[in-house]
Motif scaffolding. Structure first.
Motif, PDB file in Angstrom:
ATOM      1  N   ASN A  17      -1.950   4.021  -2.064  1.00 32.14           N
ATOM      2  CA  ASN A  17      -2.368   2.663  -1.721  1.00 32.14           C
ATOM      3  C   ASN A  17      -1.896   1.732  -2.841  1.00 32.14           C
ATOM      4  N   ASN A  18      -1.931   0.435  -2.593  1.00 35.02           N
ATOM      5  CA  ASN A  18      -1.376  -0.536  -3.540  1.00 35.02           C
ATOM      6  C   ASN A  18      -2.193  -0.696  -4.820  1.00 35.02           C
ATOM      7  N   GLU A  19      -3.313  -0.013  -4.940  1.00 34.41           N
ATOM      8  CA  GLU A  19      -4.079  -0.035  -6.185  1.00 34.41           C
ATOM      9  C   GLU A  19      -3.555   1.001  -7.181  1.00 34.41           C
ATOM     10  N   MET A  20      -2.750   1.930  -6.706  1.00 36.17           N
ATOM     11  CA  MET A  20      -2.244   3.020  -7.551  1.00 36.17           C
ATOM     12  C   MET A  20      -1.025   2.569  -8.355  1.00 36.17           C
ATOM     13  N   ILE A  34       4.462   6.959  -0.005  1.00 35.66           N
ATOM     14  CA  ILE A  34       4.139   6.683   1.392  1.00 35.66           C
ATOM     15  C   ILE A  34       2.813   5.941   1.458  1.00 35.66           C
ATOM     16  N   LEU A  35       2.853   4.738   2.025  1.00 33.66           N
ATOM     17  CA  LEU A  35       1.660   3.923   2.232  1.00 33.66           C
ATOM     18  C   LEU A  35       1.532   3.689   3.736  1.00 33.66           C
ATOM     19  N   GLY A  36       0.415   4.084   4.296  1.00 33.32           N
ATOM     20  CA  GLY A  36       0.208   3.910   5.727  1.00 33.32           C
ATOM     21  C   GLY A  36      -0.172   2.474   6.074  1.00 33.32           C
ATOM     22  N   TYR A  37       0.041   2.110   7.330  1.00 37.58           N
ATOM     23  CA  TYR A  37      -0.332   0.785   7.822  1.00 37.58           C
ATOM     24  C   TYR A  37      -0.651   0.869   9.301  1.00 37.58           C
ATOM     25  N   ASP A  38      -1.408  -0.109   9.797  1.00 41.17           N
ATOM     26  CA  ASP A  38      -1.793  -0.131  11.206  1.00 41.17           C
ATOM     27  C   ASP A  38      -0.983  -1.133  12.017  1.00 41.17           C
ATOM     28  N   GLN A  42       0.493  -5.976   8.511  1.00 40.48           N
ATOM     29  CA  GLN A  42      -0.088  -5.272   7.370  1.00 40.48           C
ATOM     30  C   GLN A  42       1.004  -4.603   6.538  1.00 40.48           C
ATOM     31  N   ALA A  43       2.010  -4.050   7.190  1.00 38.57           N
ATOM     32  CA  ALA A  43       3.125  -3.427   6.454  1.00 38.57           C
ATOM     33  C   ALA A  43       3.855  -4.465   5.600  1.00 38.57           C
ATOM     34  N   ILE A  44       4.053  -5.651   6.133  1.00 36.69           N
ATOM     35  CA  ILE A  44       4.708  -6.722   5.373  1.00 36.69           C
ATOM     36  C   ILE A  44       3.841  -7.124   4.178  1.00 36.69           C
ATOM     37  N   GLU A  45       2.532  -7.255   4.385  1.00 39.83           N
ATOM     38  CA  GLU A  45       1.616  -7.576   3.282  1.00 39.83           C
ATOM     39  C   GLU A  45       1.680  -6.514   2.193  1.00 39.83           C
ATOM     40  N   ILE A  46       1.668  -5.251   2.575  1.00 33.59           N
ATOM     41  CA  ILE A  46       1.748  -4.153   1.605  1.00 33.59           C
ATOM     42  C   ILE A  46       3.060  -4.232   0.847  1.00 33.59           C
ATOM     43  N   GLY A  47       4.155  -4.456   1.566  1.00 33.27           N
ATOM     44  CA  GLY A  47       5.465  -4.534   0.932  1.00 33.27           C
ATOM     45  C   GLY A  47       5.589  -5.670  -0.056  1.00 33.27           C
ATOM     46  N   ASN A  48       4.920  -6.769   0.215  1.00 32.71           N
ATOM     47  CA  ASN A  48       4.998  -7.935  -0.666  1.00 32.71           C
ATOM     48  C   ASN A  48       3.937  -7.935  -1.768  1.00 32.71           C
ATOM     49  N   ASP A  49       2.989  -7.021  -1.698  1.00 33.51           N
ATOM     50  CA  ASP A  49       1.895  -6.950  -2.672  1.00 33.51           C
ATOM     51  C   ASP A  49       2.348  -6.192  -3.916  1.00 33.51           C
ATOM     52  N   THR A  50       3.270  -6.796  -4.642  1.00 29.98           N
ATOM     53  CA  THR A  50       3.819  -6.190  -5.850  1.00 29.98           C
ATOM     54  C   THR A  50       4.358  -7.290  -6.752  1.00 29.98           C
TER      55      THR A  50
END
Length: 127
Positions: A17-20, A34-38, A42-50
């Motif tokens: 997860n993006n906290e790691m 590997i980060l899962g998404y629904d 959400q996948a775009i948010e995860i990808g940009n959360d860096t």
């Protein structure tokens, strides 16, 4: 030769997860997290959360959807469906991955000095 301690063996990290740290840091090597998404959003948010944004990769059976996702990712270069490198395309990152571009026409800007001259301009003569 280099000491084998400098090499990273190909490694896959699951259930990330993006906290790691492994998800937050820019890792150069044969490493996959590997980060899962629904949802696609959400996948775009995860990808940009860096803090980084050198490159991103989008894989999809629907090329039009892949292009829409790629446009929303904050990365300097996005590879769609395994698209290979192109030395004429600009290469460089967003955010903490750096500014400026290498390769292609954009690379020339690193060697130029641009000047803006502001001030009074006379009216053109009547024709």
């Amino acid at each position: 030769g280099l000491d084998k301690g400098y090499y990273v063996k190909p490694t896959v990290f699951a259930n990330v997860n993006n906290e790691m740290t492994i998800a937050k840091e820019e890792i150069f090597g044969p490493v996959l997290s590997i980060l899962g998404y629904d949802t696609v959003e959400q996948a775009i948010e995860i990808g940009n959360d860096t803090e980084y944004g050198l490159a991103a990769y989008v894989q999809s059976g629907d090329l039009e959807k892949a292009r829409k996702v790629a446009a929303k990712l904050r990365a300097g270069q996005v590879s769609i469906n395994g698209g290979g490198g192109d030395m004429t395309a600009p290469f460089g990152g967003y955010k903490m991955s750096g500014n400026g571009r290498e390769w292609g026409d954009y690379a020339f800007h690193e060697f130029l000095e641009t000047k803006a001259m502001l001030g009074y301009a006379p009216k053109p003569a009547a024709e």
